[in-house]
Design a protein around this motif. Sequence first.
Motif, short mmCIF file in Angstrom:
data_model
loop_
_atom_site.label_atom_id
_atom_site.label_comp_id
_atom_site.label_asym_id
_atom_site.label_seq_id
_atom_site.Cartn_x
_atom_site.Cartn_y
_atom_site.Cartn_z
N ARG A 153 -14.02 9.83 6.96
CA ARG A 153 -13.16 9.69 6.11
C ARG A 153 -11.72 8.89 6.59
O ARG A 153 -11.28 9.33 7.51
CB ARG A 153 -12.87 10.86 5.16
CG ARG A 153 -13.71 11.43 4.36
CD ARG A 153 -13.42 12.85 3.56
NE ARG A 153 -12.35 12.31 2.68
CZ ARG A 153 -11.75 13.31 1.94
NH1 ARG A 153 -12.12 14.66 2.36
NH2 ARG A 153 -10.87 12.96 0.88
N GLN A 154 -11.40 7.83 5.73
CA GLN A 154 -10.19 7.32 6.24
C GLN A 154 -8.95 8.31 6.25
O GLN A 154 -7.99 8.34 7.06
CB GLN A 154 -9.86 6.13 5.30
CG GLN A 154 -8.78 5.37 5.70
CD GLN A 154 -8.52 4.03 5.03
OE1 GLN A 154 -9.42 3.67 4.11
NE2 GLN A 154 -7.71 3.36 5.40
N SER A 155 -9.02 9.22 5.24
CA SER A 155 -7.92 10.39 5.21
C SER A 155 -8.79 11.60 5.15
O SER A 155 -9.52 11.84 3.94
CB SER A 155 -6.97 9.95 4.22
OG SER A 155 -5.99 11.19 3.78
N PRO B 268 -5.55 10.06 -0.25
CA PRO B 268 -5.67 8.86 0.85
C PRO B 268 -4.34 8.19 1.38
O PRO B 268 -4.39 7.68 2.37
CB PRO B 268 -6.62 8.29 0.32
CG PRO B 268 -7.04 8.23 -0.88
CD PRO B 268 -6.34 9.70 -1.33
N THR C 57 -3.39 8.93 7.65
CA THR C 57 -4.88 8.46 8.29
C THR C 57 -5.39 9.59 9.07
O THR C 57 -4.75 10.29 9.39
CB THR C 57 -4.47 7.30 9.02
OG1 THR C 57 -3.42 6.62 8.85
CG2 THR C 57 -5.81 6.59 9.04
N HIS C 58 -6.73 9.58 8.90
CA HIS C 58 -7.52 10.50 9.71
C HIS C 58 -7.27 10.28 11.10
O HIS C 58 -7.18 9.23 11.85
CB HIS C 58 -8.92 10.17 9.62
CG HIS C 58 -9.94 11.00 10.18
ND1 HIS C 58 -9.88 11.56 11.35
CD2 HIS C 58 -10.88 11.88 9.21
CE1 HIS C 58 -10.71 12.42 11.57
NE2 HIS C 58 -11.54 12.63 10.38
N LEU D 174 -9.81 8.68 13.32
CA LEU D 174 -10.25 7.20 12.85
C LEU D 174 -10.54 6.43 13.85
O LEU D 174 -11.57 5.89 13.97
CB LEU D 174 -9.26 6.71 11.66
CG LEU D 174 -10.07 5.71 10.87
CD1 LEU D 174 -11.21 6.32 9.97
CD2 LEU D 174 -8.97 5.13 9.81
N LYS E 142 -14.68 0.13 10.36
CA LYS E 142 -13.35 0.67 10.30
C LYS E 142 -12.64 0.35 9.06
O LYS E 142 -12.49 -1.08 8.77
CB LYS E 142 -12.80 0.35 11.47
CG LYS E 142 -11.27 1.29 11.66
CD LYS E 142 -10.51 1.05 12.85
CE LYS E 142 -9.20 1.97 12.61
NZ LYS E 142 -8.33 1.53 13.80
N PRO E 143 -12.38 1.22 8.28
CA PRO E 143 -11.91 0.79 6.84
C PRO E 143 -10.48 -0.10 6.67
O PRO E 143 -10.66 -0.82 5.75
CB PRO E 143 -11.40 2.47 6.12
CG PRO E 143 -12.37 3.21 7.02
CD PRO E 143 -12.47 2.71 8.43
N ASP E 144 -9.58 -0.08 7.86
CA ASP E 144 -8.45 -0.69 7.64
C ASP E 144 -8.71 -2.27 8.16
O ASP E 144 -7.58 -2.97 8.22
CB ASP E 144 -7.22 0.16 8.28
CG ASP E 144 -7.50 0.53 9.87
OD1 ASP E 144 -8.79 0.57 10.03
OD2 ASP E 144 -6.58 0.84 10.20
#
Length: 167
Positions: free
Chosen positions: A40-42, A47, A51-52, A55, A106-108
Motif C-alpha cells: 500500500r502507498q500508506s 493515505p 507514505t509507506h 515503499l 510505484k504509485p507516486d
Amino acid sequence: MGLNFQYSNRDESTVPVRFGDIASTTPWGSFYAADGVTVRQSPNDDPGSNTHPFLDQAFTKRLYKYDDFFASIYAKGNLPFGFSYQVNFSPRYDHLREYQHLSSKKPDIVARKGVVDRTNQTIYSWQLDNILRWNKKFGKHSIEATFLINAEKFSSGEIQFMQRICA
C-alpha cells in the motif's frame, strides 16, 4: 624500499527506509492491500498522513558498488655529505557503479512510467614526492634542511544516463 597498498570493495546497494515515515506509521496499519501482495502507498487508513516506509524498497532495484585502490611505493637512502633522499609514489584508483530502477508500478511515479538512472565514474590520481634532506653538525650546532619537489595528477571520467521507461 617499501610498498603499502589497500583495496576495498563496498556494496551500498540497499534501498534505505525513510525513518520519518517509520516514526509516523501506526503499528495497526496494513502494509499490504487486500490482495496480500501489493504494498500500500500508506499503511495508515488516511493515505495523506504518511507514505509507506518500505515503499521505495518494494519498487526500487539498485546497485551501488565502489572499488577503491590506494598504494604508496617508496625508496629512501643516504647520500654523501649528510644528504639523504626519498622518493614516494602514491597512485589511487576509484571506480563507482550506480544503477537504479524505479518501477512504473510505484504509485507516486506512475505518470512518469518508471525511471532508470545509471552512473559510471572512474577517478585516477597520483602523487610523486622527491624529498632531499641535509643534516650537518658543526660542534654544538646542527643544521637541517628539507627540499621537496612534488608532482600530482587527477583525472575523472563520468558517464551518466537517465531514461524514462514506458510500462
